[in-house]
Design a protein around this motif. Structure first.
Motif, PDB file in Angstrom:
ATOM      1  N   SER A 252      31.803  32.034  42.576  1.00  0.00           N
ATOM      2  CA  SER A 252      32.509  31.334  43.659  1.00  0.00           C
ATOM      3  C   SER A 252      33.433  30.271  43.057  1.00  0.00           C
ATOM      4  CB  SER A 252      31.508  30.682  44.605  1.00  0.00           C
ATOM      5  OG  SER A 252      30.668  29.783  43.914  1.00  0.00           O
ATOM      6  N   GLY A 253      34.636  30.237  43.529  1.00  0.00           N
ATOM      7  CA  GLY A 253      35.611  29.265  43.030  1.00  0.00           C
ATOM      8  C   GLY A 253      36.382  29.751  41.821  1.00  0.00           C
ATOM      9  N   LEU A 254      35.977  30.868  41.244  1.00  0.00           N
ATOM     10  CA  LEU A 254      36.686  31.397  40.069  1.00  0.00           C
ATOM     11  C   LEU A 254      37.933  32.156  40.503  1.00  0.00           C
ATOM     12  CD1 LEU A 254      34.182  32.893  37.470  1.00  0.00           C
ATOM     13  CD2 LEU A 254      35.695  30.949  37.189  1.00  0.00           C
ATOM     14  N   VAL A 255      39.015  31.935  39.795  1.00  0.00           N
ATOM     15  CA  VAL A 255      40.257  32.668  40.041  1.00  0.00           C
ATOM     16  C   VAL A 255      40.421  33.696  38.938  1.00  0.00           C
ATOM     17  CG1 VAL A 255      42.754  32.486  40.295  1.00  0.00           C
ATOM     18  CG2 VAL A 255      41.272  30.648  41.133  1.00  0.00           C
ATOM     19  N   ALA A 256      40.745  34.916  39.315  1.00  0.00           N
ATOM     20  CA  ALA A 256      40.864  36.007  38.341  1.00  0.00           C
ATOM     21  C   ALA A 256      42.171  35.893  37.572  1.00  0.00           C
ATOM     22  CB  ALA A 256      40.750  37.351  39.041  1.00  0.00           C
ATOM     23  N   GLU A 257      42.280  34.832  36.796  1.00  0.00           N
ATOM     24  CA  GLU A 257      43.457  34.607  35.964  1.00  0.00           C
ATOM     25  C   GLU A 257      43.000  34.193  34.574  1.00  0.00           C
ATOM     26  OE1 GLU A 257      45.841  31.667  37.819  1.00  0.00           O
ATOM     27  OE2 GLU A 257      46.402  32.916  39.531  1.00  0.00           O
ATOM     28  N   GLY A 258      43.594  34.796  33.564  1.00  0.00           N
ATOM     29  CA  GLY A 258      43.240  34.459  32.198  1.00  0.00           C
ATOM     30  C   GLY A 258      43.880  35.431  31.238  1.00  0.00           C
ATOM     31  N   GLU A 259      43.492  35.353  29.966  1.00  0.00           N
ATOM     32  CA  GLU A 259      44.048  36.231  28.950  1.00  0.00           C
ATOM     33  C   GLU A 259      43.295  37.555  28.976  1.00  0.00           C
ATOM     34  OE1 GLU A 259      45.539  35.837  24.307  1.00  0.00           O
ATOM     35  OE2 GLU A 259      44.492  34.183  25.291  1.00  0.00           O
ATOM     36  N   ALA A 260      44.040  38.640  29.086  1.00  0.00           N
ATOM     37  CA  ALA A 260      43.425  39.960  29.271  1.00  0.00           C
ATOM     38  C   ALA A 260      42.692  40.431  28.014  1.00  0.00           C
ATOM     39  CB  ALA A 260      44.480  40.984  29.667  1.00  0.00           C
ATOM     40  N   LEU A 261      41.497  40.989  28.216  1.00  0.00           N
ATOM     41  CA  LEU A 261      40.712  41.603  27.143  1.00  0.00           C
ATOM     42  C   LEU A 261      40.507  43.070  27.523  1.00  0.00           C
ATOM     43  CD1 LEU A 261      38.937  41.551  24.574  1.00  0.00           C
ATOM     44  CD2 LEU A 261      37.035  40.813  26.028  1.00  0.00           C
ATOM     45  N   PRO A 262      41.331  43.970  26.970  1.00  0.00           N
ATOM     46  CA  PRO A 262      41.174  45.394  27.305  1.00  0.00           C
ATOM     47  C   PRO A 262      39.822  45.917  26.816  1.00  0.00           C
ATOM     48  CG  PRO A 262      43.294  44.959  26.225  1.00  0.00           C
ATOM     49  CD  PRO A 262      42.452  43.733  26.037  1.00  0.00           C
ATOM     50  N   ILE A 263      39.103  46.627  27.696  1.00  0.00           N
ATOM     51  CA  ILE A 263      37.793  47.208  27.360  1.00  0.00           C
ATOM     52  C   ILE A 263      37.837  48.686  27.711  1.00  0.00           C
ATOM     53  CG2 ILE A 263      35.320  47.167  27.836  1.00  0.00           C
ATOM     54  CD1 ILE A 263      35.610  44.230  28.644  1.00  0.00           C
ATOM     55  N   PRO A 264      37.728  49.564  26.709  1.00  0.00           N
ATOM     56  CA  PRO A 264      37.764  51.007  26.989  1.00  0.00           C
ATOM     57  C   PRO A 264      36.697  51.405  28.011  1.00  0.00           C
ATOM     58  CG  PRO A 264      37.898  50.593  24.619  1.00  0.00           C
ATOM     59  CD  PRO A 264      37.600  49.271  25.265  1.00  0.00           C
ATOM     60  N   GLY A 265      37.119  52.127  29.031  1.00  0.00           N
ATOM     61  CA  GLY A 265      36.194  52.622  30.049  1.00  0.00           C
ATOM     62  C   GLY A 265      35.989  51.669  31.208  1.00  0.00           C
ATOM     63  N   ALA A 266      36.437  50.421  31.074  1.00  0.00           N
ATOM     64  CA  ALA A 266      36.245  49.441  32.151  1.00  0.00           C
ATOM     65  C   ALA A 266      37.217  49.696  33.288  1.00  0.00           C
ATOM     66  CB  ALA A 266      36.408  48.031  31.612  1.00  0.00           C
ATOM     67  N   HIS A 267      36.787  49.351  34.488  1.00  0.00           N
ATOM     68  CA  HIS A 267      37.616  49.540  35.681  1.00  0.00           C
ATOM     69  C   HIS A 267      38.888  48.702  35.584  1.00  0.00           C
ATOM     70  CE1 HIS A 267      38.469  50.522  39.827  1.00  0.00           C
ATOM     71  NE2 HIS A 267      38.504  49.255  40.167  1.00  0.00           N
ATOM     72  N   ARG A 268      38.751  47.488  35.061  1.00  0.00           N
ATOM     73  CA  ARG A 268      39.889  46.591  34.831  1.00  0.00           C
ATOM     74  C   ARG A 268      39.651  45.833  33.542  1.00  0.00           C
ATOM     75  NH1 ARG A 268      40.511  43.170  40.336  1.00  0.00           N
ATOM     76  NH2 ARG A 268      41.782  41.886  38.930  1.00  0.00           N
ATOM     77  N   PRO A 269      40.706  45.341  32.888  1.00  0.00           N
ATOM     78  CA  PRO A 269      40.499  44.531  31.680  1.00  0.00           C
ATOM     79  C   PRO A 269      39.714  43.262  32.001  1.00  0.00           C
ATOM     80  CG  PRO A 269      42.813  45.170  31.910  1.00  0.00           C
ATOM     81  CD  PRO A 269      42.131  45.521  33.198  1.00  0.00           C
ATOM     82  N   GLY A 270      38.941  42.785  31.036  1.00  0.00           N
ATOM     83  CA  GLY A 270      38.285  41.505  31.200  1.00  0.00           C
ATOM     84  C   GLY A 270      39.306  40.383  31.122  1.00  0.00           C
TER      85      GLY A 270
END
Length: 359
Positions: A252-270
């Motif tokens: 809660s309160g977290l905004v999905a903004e930051g430096e992308a960490l590509p992870i193979p197989g993940a739905h979206r980058p971290g």
């Protein structure tokens, strides 16, 4: 009663000490052989008390009990075997030998999560309720009649370590003592385990702890915390194996903004943020991981991942320096094979085991 304690670790040591305080005669302690020159805590405590200690590397060969091992056990005249935490296969000739049989501690609410890694699987399955069972040993795998069970709430962000330290360790010791007391009084129940709801998942190892990203955020969170700290849930990213710890669904309160960490197989980058590493399930919900271990063993705050070795040196306050020295002193007692604990000393590579974290 005359009791033989068969087991290991700090948990085994505490059960042994409490049984002696209750006035029982521990006629022998059977524990694992020394590892890297370090004796198990249970064996150490018994040796100090002058109780016979046996460190058999095995009790059986080719499926048959070793006669010399059984003979040494039988010579003690135990009336009850107590197995607080035992990783060895004990032959039925020993299990059934005492007048009162044998009782075993298991860290789940049997018949759920029979077998090894029961605490891990309690969390991986997202169980809302956990606990332990003390049962009468039989020739099955955690299938014996129940003597005693105690349950607790599993908190949303519990890990193997927090659940063990908060409930399974302290209450488990009390439960083992209570079980022996009931046996001594002649009032210990024998309740057959129901087969309904029985599960067996098997031992959880590093090679099987790889994260499956094609599932909801809650399932990924449960997988990470169910492998925290051992064996550690991992994924491949940035050309190496990354292990994640300290996961939470409280975003809660977290905004999905930051430096992308590509992870193979993940739905979206971290996303690496100031709060940690935001990860996504296939339902687009977020979870937050606060610590990452690199393939070389280095642990770091997830928020510092892209800074890596360029991050500023850790500066401790005076109070933290005092704590560091106390920890250094503890490490010296736990790690007998190193002359000095240095800032670069690796706890586990120097001979410590996961049970030593509790110490």
């Amino acid at each position: 009663m005359k009791i033989a304690v068969i087991g290991q670790s700090l948990f085994g040591q505490e059960v042994y000490c409490q049984l002696r305080k209750e006035g029982h005669e521990v006629v022998g302690v059977f524990t694992i052989p020394d590892k890297d020159g370090k004796a198990d805590p249970l064996g150490l405590a018994a040796e100090k008390d002058g109780v016979p200690v046996f460190k058999f590397p095995r009790w059986r060969a080719r499926g048959q009990a070793l006669p010399e091992v059984v003979a040494k056990y039988q010579a003690l005249g135990a009336e009850l075997n107590v197995l607080p935490f035992c990783s060895q296969f004990i032959p039925m000739e020993v299990i059934n030998a005492p007048r009162h049989g044998s009782i075993i501690y298991h860290p789940s609410l049997l018949p759920r999560h029979r077998g090894a890694s029961a605490i891990n699987w309690t969390l991986i399955h997202g169980d809302k309720k956990g606990g332990f069972s003390i049962f009468w040993a039989d020739d099955g795998l955690d299938t014996g009649d129940l003597l005693l069970q105690k349950e607790c709430e599993v908190l949303p962000d519990d890990t193997v370590s927090t659940l063990y330290n908060r409930f399974l360790f302290p209450e488990g010791i009390k439960g083992m003592v209570q079980a022996v007391r009931l046996i001594a009084e002649g009032t210990a129940p024998r309740l057959p385990q129901p087969e309904e709801g029985a599960t067996y998942e098997g031992i959880q190892k590093k090679e099987t702890a790889k994260i499956n990203w094609d599932q909801p955020a809650e399932a990924i969170h449960n997988w990470i915390r169910g492998n925290d700290k051992v064996p550690g849930a991992w994924t491949e990213a940035c050309g190496q194996k990354l292990t994640f710890f300290n996961s939470t669904l409280n975003t809660s309160g977290l905004v999905a903004e930051g430096e992308a960490l590509p992870i193979p197989g993940a739905h979206r980058p971290g996303l690496v943020t100031k709060a940690g590493l935001i990860l996504f399930g296939n339902d687009d919900r977020m979870l937050l991981v606060k610590n990452i271990q690199l393939e070389d063993g280095k642990m770091m705050p997830a928020s510092q991942f892209f800074r890596g070795s360029a991050s500023s040196a850790l500066e401790l306050t005076e109070a933290e320096l005092a704590t560091a020295e106390a920890i250094r002193s503890s490490w010296m007692r736990i790690l007998p094979n190193i002359p000095e604990v240095e800032d670069s000393t690796d706890f586990f590579k120097s001979g410590a085991a996961s049970v030593d974290v509790v110490r």
